[in-house]
Design a protein around this motif. Structure first.
Motif, short mmCIF file in Angstrom:
data_model
loop_
_atom_site.label_atom_id
_atom_site.label_comp_id
_atom_site.label_asym_id
_atom_site.label_seq_id
_atom_site.Cartn_x
_atom_site.Cartn_y
_atom_site.Cartn_z
N GLY A 92 21.47 48.46 43.66
CA GLY A 92 21.56 49.87 44.05
C GLY A 92 22.78 50.22 44.86
O GLY A 92 22.82 51.30 45.48
N ARG A 93 23.82 49.38 44.84
CA ARG A 93 25.01 49.61 45.64
C ARG A 93 26.14 50.19 44.80
O ARG A 93 26.31 49.84 43.64
CB ARG A 93 25.47 48.30 46.29
CG ARG A 93 24.40 47.64 47.15
CD ARG A 93 24.83 46.26 47.61
NE ARG A 93 25.04 45.33 46.49
CZ ARG A 93 25.29 44.03 46.63
NH1 ARG A 93 25.40 43.52 47.85
NH2 ARG A 93 25.46 43.27 45.57
N ASP A 94 26.94 51.07 45.42
CA ASP A 94 28.12 51.61 44.75
C ASP A 94 29.22 50.56 44.73
O ASP A 94 29.60 50.03 45.79
CB ASP A 94 28.61 52.87 45.46
CG ASP A 94 27.65 54.03 45.31
OD1 ASP A 94 26.98 54.13 44.26
OD2 ASP A 94 27.55 54.85 46.25
N VAL A 95 29.72 50.25 43.56
CA VAL A 95 30.74 49.22 43.41
C VAL A 95 31.82 49.72 42.46
O VAL A 95 31.61 50.64 41.67
CB VAL A 95 30.14 47.90 42.86
CG1 VAL A 95 29.15 47.30 43.85
CG2 VAL A 95 29.50 48.11 41.49
N THR A 96 32.98 49.08 42.57
CA THR A 96 34.03 49.22 41.56
C THR A 96 34.13 47.88 40.84
O THR A 96 34.09 46.83 41.48
CB THR A 96 35.37 49.60 42.19
OG1 THR A 96 35.24 50.88 42.83
CG2 THR A 96 36.47 49.68 41.14
N LEU B 222 41.52 39.24 46.34
CA LEU B 222 41.84 40.49 45.63
C LEU B 222 43.34 40.61 45.37
O LEU B 222 43.76 41.13 44.32
CB LEU B 222 41.32 41.69 46.43
CG LEU B 222 39.79 41.78 46.54
CD1 LEU B 222 39.39 42.94 47.44
CD2 LEU B 222 39.15 41.91 45.17
N THR B 223 44.16 40.14 46.31
CA THR B 223 45.61 40.11 46.08
C THR B 223 45.96 39.26 44.87
O THR B 223 46.76 39.64 44.01
CB THR B 223 46.35 39.58 47.32
OG1 THR B 223 46.14 40.47 48.42
CG2 THR B 223 47.85 39.46 47.06
N MET B 224 45.35 38.08 44.80
CA MET B 224 45.58 37.20 43.66
C MET B 224 45.14 37.86 42.35
O MET B 224 45.82 37.78 41.33
CB MET B 224 44.83 35.88 43.86
CG MET B 224 45.32 35.03 45.02
SD MET B 224 44.20 33.63 45.36
CE MET B 224 44.26 32.77 43.79
N LEU B 225 44.01 38.55 42.40
CA LEU B 225 43.47 39.17 41.20
C LEU B 225 44.36 40.30 40.72
O LEU B 225 44.56 40.49 39.50
CB LEU B 225 42.06 39.69 41.49
CG LEU B 225 41.19 40.11 40.30
CD1 LEU B 225 40.94 38.93 39.39
CD2 LEU B 225 39.88 40.70 40.80
N THR C 215 41.46 44.34 34.41
CA THR C 215 41.44 45.79 34.20
C THR C 215 40.34 46.39 35.06
O THR C 215 39.38 45.71 35.43
CB THR C 215 41.17 46.14 32.72
OG1 THR C 215 39.89 45.62 32.33
CG2 THR C 215 42.25 45.58 31.82
N VAL C 216 40.48 47.66 35.36
CA VAL C 216 39.44 48.37 36.12
C VAL C 216 38.45 48.97 35.13
O VAL C 216 38.80 49.85 34.34
CB VAL C 216 40.05 49.47 37.01
CG1 VAL C 216 38.95 50.21 37.77
CG2 VAL C 216 41.07 48.88 37.98
N ALA C 217 37.22 48.46 35.14
CA ALA C 217 36.19 48.97 34.23
C ALA C 217 35.67 50.31 34.67
O ALA C 217 35.23 51.13 33.86
CB ALA C 217 35.05 47.97 34.11
N GLN D 50 42.13 54.62 37.63
CA GLN D 50 42.75 53.92 38.75
C GLN D 50 43.40 52.62 38.28
O GLN D 50 42.76 51.82 37.60
CB GLN D 50 41.71 53.58 39.82
CG GLN D 50 41.32 54.72 40.74
CD GLN D 50 40.37 54.22 41.81
OE1 GLN D 50 39.28 53.78 41.51
NE2 GLN D 50 40.80 54.30 43.06
N PRO D 51 44.63 52.38 38.66
CA PRO D 51 45.22 51.06 38.40
C PRO D 51 44.60 50.03 39.33
O PRO D 51 44.09 50.37 40.42
CB PRO D 51 46.70 51.27 38.69
CG PRO D 51 46.75 52.41 39.65
CD PRO D 51 45.58 53.30 39.31
N ILE D 52 44.64 48.77 38.93
CA ILE D 52 44.00 47.75 39.73
C ILE D 52 44.64 47.62 41.11
O ILE D 52 43.96 47.34 42.11
CB ILE D 52 44.00 46.39 38.99
CG1 ILE D 52 43.13 45.38 39.75
CG2 ILE D 52 45.41 45.87 38.79
CD1 ILE D 52 42.85 44.13 38.98
N GLY D 53 45.95 47.86 41.20
CA GLY D 53 46.61 47.78 42.50
C GLY D 53 46.04 48.78 43.50
O GLY D 53 45.88 48.46 44.69
#
Length: 344
Positions: free
Chosen positions: A286-290, A266-269, A276-278, A106-109
């Protein structure tokens, strides 16, 4: 008395502290604020601390180095306390296991757009930013291991803070659930404070809680940029992704922001260099995160991670990861701190 090859003198200890610090700037010639003094008291009250240790004396003398979250006003402190045993065992796990990422193309956008859709539709926050914070965090701390030990205790702390426009406030720190660096539960209850036990309580008088912004920040992108730049000045111009993550970590130590403000961050980032998207992961709550990653622009030894909830789209954590080994002490990839928000 024979020479101990693992002994560490004051100068070496100072260098190690500097090498472990994932933070960005030092302030060594200014008096401590009331909050920094309270943080020092909390550090020195740690039950694992051995006050007579030469290393603890060195750490106290170098407090401005250890408490090195130097922004326009220091508001979010990460304490790195070193209590060095006469001989540190080799091949000992000292830090939590790194997050495990699923591969992501996934691209960061795209990641940011998905999070912003959730933020627009979710209503997960109050309509305005609040002067309060609840966080769960761990910051690198080394202590003498039991004979034959192969893993260090990770003892997270829960911080509950509220404060007012006049700089008064109240902060309570309690013990979270401890675990060993290898992921197992500590077998000895004396190795860490009891879960839920109070570690410290601080009441700030008017003017005692230092914050570069005391008014409620607005919800526009300009308002958010002003807020972040107050906590990390490079954000005011053309910030890198690392600068933005640093500012978020600092500001979130004092404020709980709105969904709209999170969306602007997030827009600024997304448009900042270095992000980059790790990949996707399960965080330490225990939470699902990106996870968005950025190599530090002020300390090339570190990478910063920003955790975005896959359920709400909000920013829910940061981590610091060492990219280079620190002698035999830490391997490359070692996690040196993490802070999670909105865990309850």
């Amino acid at each position: 008395m024979g020479h101990d090859p693992d002994a560490v003198n004051d100068a070496q200890m100072d260098a190690l502290i500097r090498g472990l610090d994932p933070l960005r700037e030092l302030k060594t010639d200014e008096p401590l604020t009331l909050r920094e003094q309270a943080t020092l008291q909390r550090i020195m009250a740690q039950p694992q601390q051995r006050a007579s240790s030469p290393a603890s004396v060195s750490a106290r003398r170098n407090l401005p180095l250890v408490l090195s979250m130097a922004v326009t006003a220091v508001v979010a402190m990460i304490a790195i306390v070193l209590v060095w045993p006469p001989a540190t065992p080799r091949a000992v796990a000292l830090t939590p296991p790194p997050l495990q990422f699923s591969s992501s193309s996934q691209p960061i956008g795209e990641v940011v757009s998905m999070a912003q859709r959730m933020l627009t539709n979710g209503h997960h926050s109050a309509p305005a930013a609040e002067r309060k914070v609840s966080s769960l965090g761990w910051y690198l701390q080394m202590d003498h291991l039991p004979s034959g030990g192969t893993s260090s205790v990770i003892a997270p702390q829960i911080i509950d803070l509220t404060w007012q426009a006049d700089g008064s406030g109240h902060e309570v720190i309690t013990a979270g659930v401890p675990y060993l660096a290898d992921g197992s539960t500590p077998p000895d209850p004396d190795l860490a404070p009891a879960v839920g036990s109070q570690l410290s309580e601080t009441t700030y008088p008017a003017g005692g809680f230092g914050s570069p912004i005391d008014h409620i920040p607005g919800n526009t992108e300009a308002d958010v940029r002003e807020l972040l730049s107050a906590y990390w000045s490079p954000v005011a111009a053309d910030p890198s992704a690392s600068d933005i993550i640093t500012a978020v970590s600092n500001a979130f130590g004092s404020w709980t922001l709105t969904d709209e403000q999170h969306a602007h961050i997030l827009t600024m980032l997304a448009s900042a260099p270095g992000a980059t998207v790790a990949g996707a992961a399960v965080d330490r709550a225990g939470r699902d995160v990106t996870v968005i990653a950025a190599d530090s622009t002020t300390n090339p030894d570190f990478r910063q991670l920003l955790l975005i909830s896959n359920e709400t789209g909000r920013i829910v954590g940061t981590e610091d990861v060492r990219l280079t080994p620190l002698g035999d002490l830490l391997p490359a990839g070692a996690v040196t701190s993490y802070t999670l928000w909105e865990t309850r």
